[in-house]
Design a protein around this motif. Structure first.
Motif, PDB file in Angstrom:
ATOM      1  N   GLU A  45       2.511 -65.279 -58.768  1.00  0.00           N
ATOM      2  CA  GLU A  45       1.895 -66.557 -59.327  1.00  0.00           C
ATOM      3  C   GLU A  45       1.565 -67.599 -58.241  1.00  0.00           C
ATOM      4  OE1 GLU A  45       0.658 -66.772 -62.570  1.00  0.00           O
ATOM      5  OE2 GLU A  45       1.767 -65.319 -63.708  1.00  0.00           O
ATOM      6  N   VAL A  49       2.565 -72.864 -60.888  1.00  0.00           N
ATOM      7  CA  VAL A  49       2.559 -72.176 -62.191  1.00  0.00           C
ATOM      8  C   VAL A  49       4.109 -72.680 -62.783  1.00  0.00           C
ATOM      9  CG1 VAL A  49       3.012 -70.143 -63.776  1.00  0.00           C
ATOM     10  CG2 VAL A  49       1.072 -70.524 -62.313  1.00  0.00           C
ATOM     11  N   SER A  53       5.936 -76.271 -65.233  1.00  0.00           N
ATOM     12  CA  SER A  53       6.715 -75.734 -66.252  1.00  0.00           C
ATOM     13  C   SER A  53       8.229 -75.663 -66.429  1.00  0.00           C
ATOM     14  CB  SER A  53       5.963 -74.491 -66.834  1.00  0.00           C
ATOM     15  OG  SER A  53       6.069 -73.442 -65.757  1.00  0.00           O
ATOM     16  N   ALA A  84       6.686 -69.088 -68.109  1.00  0.00           N
ATOM     17  CA  ALA A  84       5.345 -69.733 -67.459  1.00  0.00           C
ATOM     18  C   ALA A  84       4.309 -68.930 -67.172  1.00  0.00           C
ATOM     19  CB  ALA A  84       5.973 -70.517 -66.147  1.00  0.00           C
ATOM     20  N   GLY A  85       4.560 -67.720 -66.764  1.00  0.00           N
ATOM     21  CA  GLY A  85       3.517 -66.771 -66.179  1.00  0.00           C
ATOM     22  C   GLY A  85       2.778 -66.418 -67.708  1.00  0.00           C
ATOM     23  N   ARG A  88       0.666 -68.834 -68.984  1.00  0.00           N
ATOM     24  CA  ARG A  88      -0.573 -69.200 -68.173  1.00  0.00           C
ATOM     25  C   ARG A  88      -1.524 -68.168 -68.120  1.00  0.00           C
ATOM     26  NH1 ARG A  88      -2.758 -65.855 -65.739  1.00  0.00           N
ATOM     27  NH2 ARG A  88      -0.985 -64.847 -64.730  1.00  0.00           N
ATOM     28  N   SER A  92      -5.162 -68.771 -69.200  1.00  0.00           N
ATOM     29  CA  SER A  92      -6.370 -68.078 -68.572  1.00  0.00           C
ATOM     30  C   SER A  92      -7.247 -67.256 -69.284  1.00  0.00           C
ATOM     31  CB  SER A  92      -5.648 -67.166 -67.455  1.00  0.00           C
ATOM     32  OG  SER A  92      -4.686 -67.843 -66.542  1.00  0.00           O
ATOM     33  N   GLN A 295      -0.232 -77.900 -70.073  1.00  0.00           N
ATOM     34  CA  GLN A 295       0.281 -77.955 -68.628  1.00  0.00           C
ATOM     35  C   GLN A 295      -0.612 -77.092 -67.775  1.00  0.00           C
ATOM     36  OE1 GLN A 295       2.801 -79.193 -66.738  1.00  0.00           O
ATOM     37  NE2 GLN A 295       4.440 -79.729 -67.961  1.00  0.00           N
ATOM     38  N   PHE A 296      -1.251 -76.161 -68.675  1.00  0.00           N
ATOM     39  CA  PHE A 296      -2.277 -75.235 -68.104  1.00  0.00           C
ATOM     40  C   PHE A 296      -3.499 -75.353 -68.610  1.00  0.00           C
ATOM     41  CE2 PHE A 296       1.846 -72.909 -67.627  1.00  0.00           C
ATOM     42  CZ  PHE A 296       2.108 -72.723 -66.382  1.00  0.00           C
TER      43      PHE A 296
END
Ligand code: HAM
Length: 465
Positions: A45, A49, A53, A84-85, A88, A92, A295-296
């Motif tokens: 990532e 990212v 986080s 986190a991923g 995200r 996304s 956050q994202f």
């Protein structure tokens, strides 16, 4: 070239593979029982990212990430954890716009941390975990603990320690931070360099310090429970009430703070040690978090989540220590060509049997019958198929039950039925999809009798009475 692996990584060899499969299968099975769908964010990532986080004050982000610039000059990081991923990926792909909330995701795969390798601690390790995102509920928090405890139970663990705590919401945590800053400010000169930074970035992290002298000082620090607002206390009590209702044994540990920045509210860990008393560290850890979606750039009004991740290597070390034995690869039948001229017919027969669902192997060059039997035994075969020239001419084959040593000639047209009979004799009438070895007398290892009444289905499949 020297064939050594990178420090802190390990090969998963043939004999280990069934254990990884075992954990993964049970984890996936439990995930589907709780309504979770599989998600797999990339291993790599953009570094941001994790920084914003997992947290700037966490040891993971500060010291342990595998971060490098790619050939385009972009800073990328091998994931040190999944949360986190996963969040995200949810943003996304705007999963909250197309799916019901909460989004319930589970995952299984490698994570990377540049830590000092030791027992149960690697630089590449596998995590199995869940995230439930987009709803704020004490039920969902309790469900995450229940999921973890049930999965460990079905895997066959007994006597594990479940620790829970509440970090409270923003207001509670701010009050606690202030109290910690106050407590440590005149002691900090006597503490390690890292703790100096921790005091500035997030004094909660001082409580995770591994330096014995600092740990001694931290023992006198105020505990978080005294700083929880009434609302946070009520939320935590609700979660504990649900866990009590489900007969989950746990211990409230007011010193449990977890090493990642995103947590607020419930946090929990499960600990285990080997029969020699070696501490494997936490088998899993998790908790509630607010504010990660936004956050994202995700929506703020649904910005809540809860999850946990298990360290699969630690689980496997403990499963082996508790005596779980899984065969490297067990086959149903070993096919034994008697003489060069029977190899081609055997090659075709092996394929037919495999396509009919039997696990079959055979040698690829001729050897003595004795060595064939040794191989069959080593591979855990239940049946030997001895293919002599005369029998094959006669459209038949010798079938030997390796448990009873009974042998008879069987027509090839009858072979599938014969194997079906022989191999089903070998299995318990109802057997649990998670291996059969972890329940005795019809009782599943999960020991949750509410999962299965006599002769009924267990959460992980069928059981004998
Ligand atoms: P964590 O506590 O950093 O939490 O890691 C979860 C588990 O991964 C640990 O309890 C441990 O079993 C295993 N683990 C961590 N580091 C290593 C290592 N170096 N070698 C072997 N095993 C290791 C998280 O990663 C959070 N993302 C969990 C979570 C999910 N919280 C909410 N959702």
């Amino acid at each position: 070239m020297n064939p050594i692996n990178v420090k802190g990584t390990h090969d998963i060899l043939f004999a280990d593979a069934p254990y990884y499969q075992y954990v993964r299968n049970i984890f996936s099975e439990v995930a589907s029982l709780y309504g979770y769908s599989y998600i797999e964010p990339p291993t790599l990532e953009y570094t941001d990212v994790f920084i914003h986080s997992t947290g700037e004050s966490s040891d993971i982000v500060r010291k342990e990430m595998y971060t490098f610039d790619d050939k385009g000059g972009r800073s990328v990081t091998m994931r040190p954890e999944f949360t986190a991923g996963v969040i995200r990926a949810m943003v996304s792909n705007k999963l909250y716009a197309t799916h019901d909330l909460p989004l319930k995701a589970y995952y299984f795969g490698p994570a990377y941390r540049y830590e000092r390798p030791q027992l149960g601690r690697y630089r590449q390790f596998i995590q199995a975990g869940i995230e439930a995102v987009g709803a704020d509920s004490a039920f969902l928090d309790a469900e995450a603990v229940l999921f973890a405890v049930s999965a460990l139970g079905i895997m066959g663990f007994k006597g594990l320690k479940v620790k829970v705590n509440s970090l409270g919401g923003k207001e509670s945590r701010a009050a606690y931070r202030a109290a910690l800053t106050d407590f440590f400010k005149d002691k900090i000169d006597d503490m390690c360099e890292d703790c100096h930074t921790r005091l500035e970035l997030n004094p909660l992290r001082i409580l995770d310090c591994k330096v014995p002298h600092d740990q001694e000082i931290a023992k006198g620090a105020p505990t978080l429970d005294k700083y929880l607002t009434e609302e946070d206390k009520a939320r935590f009590e609700k979660i504990l009430f649900y866990l009590n209702q489900m007969n989950v044994s746990y211990e409230v540990d007011t010193s449990l703070v977890r090493g990642l920045d995103y947590y607020g509210g419930l946090v929990f860990e499960v600990h285990g040690s080997t029969s020699k008393g070696e501490d494997l560290g936490a088998l899993l850890g998790g908790g509630h978090y607010d504010g990660l979606l936004s956050q994202f750039g995700g929506p703020e009004d649904i910005d809540h989540g809860v999850g946990f991740a298990m360290g699969v290597e630690r689980l496997i070390a403990l499963l082996k220590d508790q005596g779980l034995e899984l065969p490297e690869s067990d086959i149903d039948c070993y096919l034994m060509p008697m003489g060069e001229d029977t190899f081609e017919a055997c090659f075709v027969l092996a394929q037919d049997l495999r396509m009919a669902g039997f696990k079959v192997d055979m040698p690829y060059k001729a050897a003595k019958l004795g060595s064939y039997f040794k191989k069959a035994e080593k591979r855990g075969a239940k049946v030997a198929l001895i293919a002599g020239e005369n029998e094959l001419k006669n459209d038949s084959i010798q079938v030997k039950n390796l448990a009873t040593q009974e042998q008879r000639e069987v027509k090839l047209s009858e072979l599938l039925r014969t194997l079906d009979d022989l191999l089903s004799e070998d299995e318990p009438e109802h057997h649990c999809g998670c291996g059969g070895h972890h329940h005795e007398d019809g009782h599943c290892c999960c020991e949750d009798d509410h999962h299965h009444e006599e002769g009924q289905q267990c959460c992980c499949h069928h059981h004998e009475e």
